[in-house]
Design a protein around this motif. Structure first.
Motif, PDB file in Angstrom:
ATOM      1  N   GLN A  13       0.832  -1.201   0.000  1.00 46.59           N
ATOM      2  CA  GLN A  13       0.000   0.000   0.000  1.00 46.59           C
ATOM      3  C   GLN A  13       0.870   1.256   0.000  1.00 46.59           C
ATOM      4  OE1 GLN A  13      -2.697  -0.259   3.330  1.00 46.59           O
ATOM      5  NE2 GLN A  13      -4.116  -1.561   2.199  1.00 46.59           N
ATOM      6  N   PRO A  14       0.345   2.344  -0.503  1.00 45.13           N
ATOM      7  CA  PRO A  14       1.093   3.613  -0.428  1.00 45.13           C
ATOM      8  C   PRO A  14       1.498   3.916   1.007  1.00 45.13           C
ATOM      9  CG  PRO A  14      -0.790   3.851  -1.875  1.00 45.13           C
ATOM     10  CD  PRO A  14      -0.919   2.499  -1.237  1.00 45.13           C
ATOM     11  N   GLY A  15       2.731   4.378   1.158  1.00 46.19           N
ATOM     12  CA  GLY A  15       3.278   4.637   2.483  1.00 46.19           C
ATOM     13  C   GLY A  15       3.984   3.451   3.108  1.00 46.19           C
ATOM     14  N   GLY A  16       3.841   2.306   2.495  1.00 45.13           N
ATOM     15  CA  GLY A  16       4.451   1.096   3.034  1.00 45.13           C
ATOM     16  C   GLY A  16       5.907   0.944   2.648  1.00 45.13           C
ATOM     17  N   SER A  84       8.210   4.648   2.538  1.00 44.22           N
ATOM     18  CA  SER A  84       7.281   5.697   2.071  1.00 44.22           C
ATOM     19  C   SER A  84       6.964   5.523   0.589  1.00 44.22           C
ATOM     20  CB  SER A  84       7.886   7.080   2.324  1.00 44.22           C
ATOM     21  OG  SER A  84       8.181   7.262   3.693  1.00 44.22           O
ATOM     22  N   LYS A  86       5.293   5.137  -2.994  1.00 47.78           N
ATOM     23  CA  LYS A  86       4.249   5.874  -3.692  1.00 47.78           C
ATOM     24  C   LYS A  86       3.800   5.062  -4.907  1.00 47.78           C
ATOM     25  CE  LYS A  86       6.685  10.186  -2.599  1.00 47.78           C
ATOM     26  NZ  LYS A  86       7.297  11.417  -3.180  1.00 47.78           N
ATOM     27  N   PRO A  87       2.589   5.319  -5.386  1.00 44.47           N
ATOM     28  CA  PRO A  87       2.141   4.608  -6.587  1.00 44.47           C
ATOM     29  C   PRO A  87       3.108   4.757  -7.756  1.00 44.47           C
ATOM     30  CG  PRO A  87       0.289   5.673  -5.534  1.00 44.47           C
ATOM     31  CD  PRO A  87       1.515   6.134  -4.794  1.00 44.47           C
ATOM     32  N   THR A  90       5.790   2.151  -8.628  1.00 44.70           N
ATOM     33  CA  THR A  90       5.434   0.889  -9.263  1.00 44.70           C
ATOM     34  C   THR A  90       6.276   0.659 -10.510  1.00 44.70           C
ATOM     35  OG1 THR A  90       3.163   0.933  -8.441  1.00 44.70           O
ATOM     36  CG2 THR A  90       3.573  -0.373 -10.418  1.00 44.70           C
ATOM     37  N   THR A 117       4.618  -3.302  -6.883  1.00 46.61           N
ATOM     38  CA  THR A 117       3.363  -2.616  -7.167  1.00 46.61           C
ATOM     39  C   THR A 117       2.904  -1.901  -5.912  1.00 46.61           C
ATOM     40  OG1 THR A 117       2.752  -4.296  -8.799  1.00 46.61           O
ATOM     41  CG2 THR A 117       0.999  -2.864  -7.986  1.00 46.61           C
ATOM     42  N   VAL A 118       2.710  -0.592  -6.041  1.00 45.71           N
ATOM     43  CA  VAL A 118       2.255   0.219  -4.910  1.00 45.71           C
ATOM     44  C   VAL A 118       0.831   0.673  -5.223  1.00 45.71           C
ATOM     45  CG1 VAL A 118       2.727   2.179  -3.426  1.00 45.71           C
ATOM     46  CG2 VAL A 118       4.620   0.971  -4.554  1.00 45.71           C
ATOM     47  N   SER A 119      -0.105   0.136  -4.481  1.00 43.46           N
ATOM     48  CA  SER A 119      -1.506   0.419  -4.759  1.00 43.46           C
ATOM     49  C   SER A 119      -2.344   0.130  -3.532  1.00 43.46           C
ATOM     50  CB  SER A 119      -1.986  -0.444  -5.928  1.00 43.46           C
ATOM     51  OG  SER A 119      -3.379  -0.274  -6.149  1.00 43.46           O
ATOM     52  N   SER A 120      -3.422   0.907  -3.397  1.00 41.44           N
ATOM     53  CA  SER A 120      -4.363   0.643  -2.306  1.00 41.44           C
ATOM     54  C   SER A 120      -5.489  -0.267  -2.786  1.00 41.44           C
ATOM     55  CB  SER A 120      -4.924   1.959  -1.775  1.00 41.44           C
ATOM     56  OG  SER A 120      -5.477   2.719  -2.829  1.00 41.44           O
TER      57      SER A 120
END
Length: 120
Positions: A13-16, A84, A86-87, A90, A117-120
């Motif tokens: 997830q974003p921020g992860g 931190s 961000k999408p 990705t 992959t950065v996504s919620s």
């Protein structure tokens, strides 16, 4: 036989955070600068970070302060700690090796890449 194998990618997830690993074999690891690249869909491959055997590092402006490259010469392994996220981070992340005697040259060896992959 030269092998460079990346691992540690995935969905976050974003921020992860994620930590990528790159295990190298078949060449004298300590004589190579190790780099991380990434390539997002539809974009050119981008140099993200690099570290010499002596520990000197360089980072792309887009990830400064969020990503950290490190290497363990005893284990022939280089890491990329990504915080931190961000999408726009990705991408497929690649590990690559450059002979230290020609540190600005294109990589001699490449890994197969690992998807982040950065996504919620």
């Amino acid at each position: 036989q030269v092998q460079i194998v990346e691992s540690g990618g995935g969905l976050v997830q974003p921020g992860g955070s994620l930590r990528l690993s790159c295990a190298a074999s078949g060449f004298t690891f300590s004589r190579y600068v190790m780099r991380w690249y990434r390539q997002a869909p539809g974009k050119e491959r981008e140099l993200v970070a690099a570290e010499t055997s002596a520990g000197s590092t360089n980072y792309a402006d887009s990830i400064k302060g969020r990503f950290t490259i490190s290497r363990d010469n005893a284990k022939n392994t280089v890491y990329l700690q990504m915080n931190s996220l961000k999408p726009e981070d990705t991408a497929v992340y690649y590990c690559a090796a450059v002979p230290a005697i020609v540190p600005l040259s294109p990589p001699t060896y490449w890994g197969q890449g690992t998807q982040v992959t950065v996504s919620s």
